[in-house]
Write a protein that holds these residues in place. Structure first.
Motif, PDB file in Angstrom:
ATOM      1  N   ASP A 159       0.915  -1.221   0.038  1.00 20.08           N
ATOM      2  CA  ASP A 159      -0.127  -0.095   0.085  1.00 20.08           C
ATOM      3  C   ASP A 159       0.825   1.177   0.080  1.00 20.08           C
ATOM      4  O   ASP A 159       0.432   2.383   0.379  1.00 20.08           O
ATOM      5  CB  ASP A 159      -0.690   0.015   1.099  1.00 20.08           C
ATOM      6  N   ALA A 160       2.073   1.280  -0.215  1.00 21.70           N
ATOM      7  CA  ALA A 160       3.092   2.282  -0.307  1.00 21.70           C
ATOM      8  C   ALA A 160       2.700   3.319  -1.209  1.00 21.70           C
ATOM      9  O   ALA A 160       2.818   4.460  -0.906  1.00 21.70           O
ATOM     10  CB  ALA A 160       4.399   1.928  -0.479  1.00 21.70           C
ATOM     11  N   PHE A 161       2.069   2.937  -2.534  1.00 20.44           N
ATOM     12  CA  PHE A 161       1.552   4.008  -3.337  1.00 20.44           C
ATOM     13  C   PHE A 161       0.629   4.817  -2.743  1.00 20.44           C
ATOM     14  O   PHE A 161       0.769   6.168  -3.001  1.00 20.44           O
ATOM     15  CB  PHE A 161       1.349   3.104  -4.651  1.00 20.44           C
ATOM     16  N   GLU A 162      -0.396   4.256  -2.406  1.00 17.75           N
ATOM     17  CA  GLU A 162      -1.641   4.961  -1.810  1.00 17.75           C
ATOM     18  C   GLU A 162      -1.181   5.948  -0.789  1.00 17.75           C
ATOM     19  O   GLU A 162      -1.829   7.027  -0.499  1.00 17.75           O
ATOM     20  CB  GLU A 162      -2.633   3.979  -1.599  1.00 17.75           C
ATOM     21  N   ARG A 163      -0.293   5.267   0.138  1.00 20.69           N
ATOM     22  CA  ARG A 163       0.100   6.020   1.412  1.00 20.69           C
ATOM     23  C   ARG A 163       0.931   7.315   1.101  1.00 20.69           C
ATOM     24  O   ARG A 163       0.480   8.341   1.617  1.00 20.69           O
ATOM     25  CB  ARG A 163       0.810   5.026   2.354  1.00 20.69           C
ATOM     26  N   ALA A 164       1.662   7.126   0.149  1.00 17.94           N
ATOM     27  CA  ALA A 164       2.299   8.354  -0.513  1.00 17.94           C
ATOM     28  C   ALA A 164       1.541   9.352  -0.992  1.00 17.94           C
ATOM     29  O   ALA A 164       1.701  10.530  -0.787  1.00 17.94           O
ATOM     30  CB  ALA A 164       3.413   7.814  -1.517  1.00 17.94           C
ATOM     31  N   LEU A 165       0.446   8.855  -1.862  1.00 19.48           N
ATOM     32  CA  LEU A 165      -0.638   9.677  -2.350  1.00 19.48           C
ATOM     33  C   LEU A 165      -1.253  10.738  -1.360  1.00 19.48           C
ATOM     34  O   LEU A 165      -1.375  11.848  -1.290  1.00 19.48           O
ATOM     35  CB  LEU A 165      -1.512   9.118  -3.263  1.00 19.48           C
ATOM     36  N   LEU A 204       3.579  19.112  -6.154  1.00 19.23           N
ATOM     37  CA  LEU A 204       2.622  18.986  -7.605  1.00 19.23           C
ATOM     38  C   LEU A 204       3.347  17.954  -8.425  1.00 19.23           C
ATOM     39  O   LEU A 204       2.296  17.215  -8.942  1.00 19.23           O
ATOM     40  CB  LEU A 204       2.682  20.397  -8.284  1.00 19.23           C
ATOM     41  N   ALA A 205       4.501  17.568  -8.712  1.00 21.05           N
ATOM     42  CA  ALA A 205       5.092  16.525  -9.406  1.00 21.05           C
ATOM     43  C   ALA A 205       4.633  15.136  -9.180  1.00 21.05           C
ATOM     44  O   ALA A 205       4.036  14.462  -9.809  1.00 21.05           O
ATOM     45  CB  ALA A 205       6.432  16.857  -9.722  1.00 21.05           C
ATOM     46  N   LEU A 246       1.284  10.443  -9.243  1.00 15.39           N
ATOM     47  CA  LEU A 246       0.558   9.470  -8.758  1.00 15.39           C
ATOM     48  C   LEU A 246      -0.802   9.289  -8.787  1.00 15.39           C
ATOM     49  O   LEU A 246      -1.435   8.440  -8.719  1.00 15.39           O
ATOM     50  CB  LEU A 246       0.770   9.408  -7.129  1.00 15.39           C
ATOM     51  N   LEU A 247      -1.603  10.694  -8.857  1.00 18.34           N
ATOM     52  CA  LEU A 247      -2.998  10.567  -8.974  1.00 18.34           C
ATOM     53  C   LEU A 247      -3.570   9.890 -10.336  1.00 18.34           C
ATOM     54  O   LEU A 247      -4.495   9.089 -10.081  1.00 18.34           O
ATOM     55  CB  LEU A 247      -3.317  12.231  -8.962  1.00 18.34           C
ATOM     56  N   PRO A 248      -3.036  10.136 -11.531  1.00 16.12           N
ATOM     57  CA  PRO A 248      -3.370   9.269 -12.631  1.00 16.12           C
ATOM     58  C   PRO A 248      -3.302   7.935 -12.372  1.00 16.12           C
ATOM     59  O   PRO A 248      -4.280   7.272 -12.838  1.00 16.12           O
ATOM     60  CB  PRO A 248      -2.563   9.956 -13.861  1.00 16.12           C
ATOM     61  N   LEU A 249      -2.080   7.505 -11.885  1.00 18.89           N
ATOM     62  CA  LEU A 249      -1.962   6.209 -11.944  1.00 18.89           C
ATOM     63  C   LEU A 249      -2.885   5.481 -10.881  1.00 18.89           C
ATOM     64  O   LEU A 249      -3.299   4.258 -11.075  1.00 18.89           O
ATOM     65  CB  LEU A 249      -0.469   5.524 -11.418  1.00 18.89           C
ATOM     66  N   HIS A 250      -3.113   6.048 -10.156  1.00 18.77           N
ATOM     67  CA  HIS A 250      -4.233   5.635  -8.813  1.00 18.77           C
ATOM     68  C   HIS A 250      -5.516   5.321  -9.433  1.00 18.77           C
ATOM     69  O   HIS A 250      -6.333   4.222  -9.350  1.00 18.77           O
ATOM     70  CB  HIS A 250      -4.766   6.501  -7.656  1.00 18.77           C
ATOM     71  N   PHE A 251      -5.837   5.995 -10.527  1.00 14.53           N
ATOM     72  CA  PHE A 251      -7.177   5.859 -11.291  1.00 14.53           C
ATOM     73  C   PHE A 251      -6.975   5.138 -12.695  1.00 14.53           C
ATOM     74  O   PHE A 251      -7.724   5.176 -13.405  1.00 14.53           O
ATOM     75  CB  PHE A 251      -7.910   7.177 -11.583  1.00 14.53           C
TER      76      PHE A 251
END
Ligand SMILES: [Zn+2]
Length: 216
Positions: A56-62, A126-127, A132-137
């Motif tokens: 869940d590292a990706f979502e936590r970083a986001l 912002l970077a 992360l945001l588009p990849l999350h979706f």
């Protein structure tokens, strides 16, 4: 990293492409394999950790980064600090302080403060959101490599911690001259610094590139 295997004569073998990772401790190049959730890959030569699977590292970083962006807005929208002198309260924001420095002919200092405490943290956050945001979706951000490199370069100039320490030292020195009123922005800056650090320590560049490759 992508590598192509080579025959003894140095000519790449056609069709034999695999991902490889170099050990940070002993520089040995090794083949990268997918890991089960939570597992750690170690170097076959020195035993150092090569990479690990954080489910869940990706979502936590986001999440940490989004929180840091909100706090960044608060840190710049509200007064950083107020000084009460003979009943009068004088307040300033971070950008207000930069403007004052500029007007007092300390333009280099104003530029450094603006760059290290406003521009670079903003670019970084912002970077990271952009990646992360588009990849999350389930989408692939355009120009991901350029944004990733810009984000890393900006990181070299981000000095929010140094700025905050300088402000605290200055406030302690001012205590005998005036009553110091810490503003909302000061607390927001402190909390932003923690969330920003949490986002960076949780962010896994290897997982980012793996997701980018899978989506392409
Ligand atoms: Zn090693």
């Amino acid at each position: 990293m992508s590598a192509t295997s080579a025959r003894a004569d140095g000519i790449p073998a056609p069709g034999l492409r695999f991902a490889a990772i170099a050990c940070r401790e002993c520089d040995l190049l090794q083949r990268e394999r997918p890991l089960p959730p939570g597992a750690v890959a170690r170097c076959v030569r020195c035993g150092a950790e090569l990479y690990r699977d954080h489910p869940d590292a990706f979502e936590r970083a986001l999440g940490y980064n989004t929180g840091a962006v909100v706090l960044f807005v608060m840190a710049n929208a509200f007064p950083l600090v107020g000084l009460k002198i003979k009943g009068d309260l004088v307040q300033t924001t971070l950008l207000g302080a930069v403007h004052s420095l500029w007007r007092q002919d300390m333009r280099l200092v104003a530029g450094v403060v603006l760059l290290t405490t406003f521009i670079t943290p903003l670019v970084q956050m912002l970077a990271l959101s952009y990646l992360l945001l588009p990849l999350h979706f389930g989408r692939v951000p355009r120009h991901a490599a350029t944004v990733f490199r810009t984000m890393n370069r900006a990181g070299e100039w981000s000095m929010v911690e140094v700025f905050l320490l300088g402000v605290l030292v200055a406030l302690v020195k001012l205590l005998h001259l005036a009553s110091v009123v810490p503003g909302v922005a000061l607390w927001s800056f402190g909390a932003m610094m923690l969330l920003h650090a949490a986002a960076w320590s949780t962010f896994d560049a290897r997982a980012l590139w793996a997701r980018l490759e899978r989506r392409r």
